[in-house]
Design a protein around this motif. Structure first.
Motif, PDB file in Angstrom:
ATOM      1  N   MET A 208       8.278 -10.808   1.775  1.00 18.35           N
ATOM      2  CA  MET A 208       8.503  -9.371   1.608  1.00 18.35           C
ATOM      3  C   MET A 208       9.133  -8.740   2.849  1.00 18.35           C
ATOM      4  N   GLY A 209       9.137  -9.473   3.964  1.00 21.06           N
ATOM      5  CA  GLY A 209       9.892  -9.028   5.130  1.00 21.06           C
ATOM      6  C   GLY A 209       9.195  -8.051   6.057  1.00 21.06           C
ATOM      7  N   PHE A 210       7.892  -7.849   5.905  1.00 23.03           N
ATOM      8  CA  PHE A 210       7.186  -6.975   6.848  1.00 23.03           C
ATOM      9  C   PHE A 210       5.971  -7.716   7.395  1.00 23.03           C
ATOM     10  N   ASP A 211       5.441  -7.172   8.464  1.00 28.24           N
ATOM     11  CA  ASP A 211       4.306  -7.795   9.144  1.00 28.24           C
ATOM     12  C   ASP A 211       3.004  -7.262   8.554  1.00 28.24           C
ATOM     13  N   PRO A 212       2.212  -8.109   7.901  1.00 30.58           N
ATOM     14  CA  PRO A 212       0.944  -7.645   7.323  1.00 30.58           C
ATOM     15  C   PRO A 212       0.000  -7.060   8.366  1.00 30.58           C
ATOM     16  N   ALA A 213       0.106  -7.515   9.614  1.00 30.94           N
ATOM     17  CA  ALA A 213      -0.758  -6.977  10.663  1.00 30.94           C
ATOM     18  C   ALA A 213      -0.495  -5.489  10.861  1.00 30.94           C
ATOM     19  N   ARG A 214       0.762  -5.083  10.725  1.00 33.98           N
ATOM     20  CA  ARG A 214       1.098  -3.657  10.885  1.00 33.98           C
ATOM     21  C   ARG A 214       0.578  -2.843   9.700  1.00 33.98           C
ATOM     22  N   LEU A 215       0.654  -3.411   8.510  1.00 32.18           N
ATOM     23  CA  LEU A 215       0.096  -2.730   7.335  1.00 32.18           C
ATOM     24  C   LEU A 215      -1.400  -2.547   7.509  1.00 32.18           C
ATOM     25  N   TYR A 216      -2.074  -3.600   7.947  1.00 30.16           N
ATOM     26  CA  TYR A 216      -3.516  -3.531   8.160  1.00 30.16           C
ATOM     27  C   TYR A 216      -3.855  -2.474   9.211  1.00 30.16           C
ATOM     28  N   ALA A 217      -3.116  -2.471  10.318  1.00 34.40           N
ATOM     29  CA  ALA A 217      -3.363  -1.500  11.394  1.00 34.40           C
ATOM     30  C   ALA A 217      -3.147  -0.071  10.909  1.00 34.40           C
ATOM     31  N   ALA A 218      -2.130   0.124  10.058  1.00 32.39           N
ATOM     32  CA  ALA A 218      -1.873   1.464   9.522  1.00 32.39           C
ATOM     33  C   ALA A 218      -3.017   1.910   8.622  1.00 32.39           C
ATOM     34  N   GLU A 219      -3.567   0.993   7.828  1.00 35.05           N
ATOM     35  CA  GLU A 219      -4.716   1.330   6.999  1.00 35.05           C
ATOM     36  C   GLU A 219      -5.918   1.709   7.861  1.00 35.05           C
TER      37      GLU A 219
END
Length: 226
Positions: A208-219
């Motif tokens: 999907m081309g994005f970093d899951p760690a950043r998604l998690y941090a945003a949540e």
């Protein structure tokens, strides 16, 4: 914390040699079980295959674990206990909700198969032991303490249908006296962060081309009001 592998027996260990040997064999069985799970999943777990790897007969191994479900139960208990101990250690060190979120992610990424065994697809025909609910309640109490410590914003204070629903349905919180905003925050923490982790560890973000760690941090930032 319950470790998968057996370690050196402390001098103060009051168990008999036979009891120590039994514990060592059970630990070795569990190590092989985790290897099987990592390779083929928990549904394919086979005591006979483990016995063969250990140079034992199937009937001999059944003296240590009566059946597959008993072995899975031990693995599930160990996993729950490990996460609960991780949370407890962080809480004793003064962790806030964001710290607990990082601890959850670190624990999950450290051993994805352990995480998926307890939070992934249920093993067909297997029912988790009731005592795991008690361990889960320990973790939820720690989360509720941390959620209650987050400053309530004007938006948090606004009554919502979910808040009104939770106000009268607190059984899942184990009688914790947390106010309704903290109940909502803790529940959102548990569902949303596990959602991100489950999708990541199951490989659904691949390509999907994005970093899951950043998604998690945003949540996490959203849940903690940052």
């Amino acid at each position: 914390m319950v470790e998968r592998s057996g370690g050196a027996v402390p001098e103060s260990d009051a168990r008999t040699p036979r009891e120590r040997y039994r514990a060592q064999v059970r630990d070795e069985v569990k190590r092989h079980a985790w290897e099987q799970i990592a390779t083929a999943g928990a549904s394919a777990l086979s005591l006979n295959a483990i016995a063969k790897r250990m140079g034992m007969s199937g009937p001999a191994l059944y003296r240590y674990f009566a059946n597959r479900d008993e072995l899975i139960t031990e693995l599930v208990r160990d996993a729950y206990r490990s996460l609960a101990d991780t949370f407890q250690a962080r809480a004793q060190a003064g962790a806030d909700l964001a710290d607990l979120a990082r601890a959850l992610r670190g624990w999950a990424l450290d051993d994805p198969q352990r995480y998926l065994l307890v939070y992934g697809t249920p093993v067909p025909g297997y029912q988790a032991p009731p005592d795991t609910a008690q361990i889960a309640s320990e973790m939820m109490a720690i989360l509720l303490d941390a959620a209650a410590a987050v400053e309530v914003s004007a938006a948090d204070a606004v009554a919502t249908p979910l808040g009104e629903h939770l106000a009268d349905r607190r059984a899942w919180a184990g009688g914790h006296p947390a106010p309704v905003p903290a109940l909502r925050r803790a529940l959102a923490f548990w569902t949303r962060l596990h959602g991100v982790l489950s999708l990541e560890l199951a490989g659904h973000f691949t390509g999907m081309g994005f970093d899951p760690a950043r998604l998690y941090a945003a949540e996490v930032d959203t849940l903690t009001g940052r």
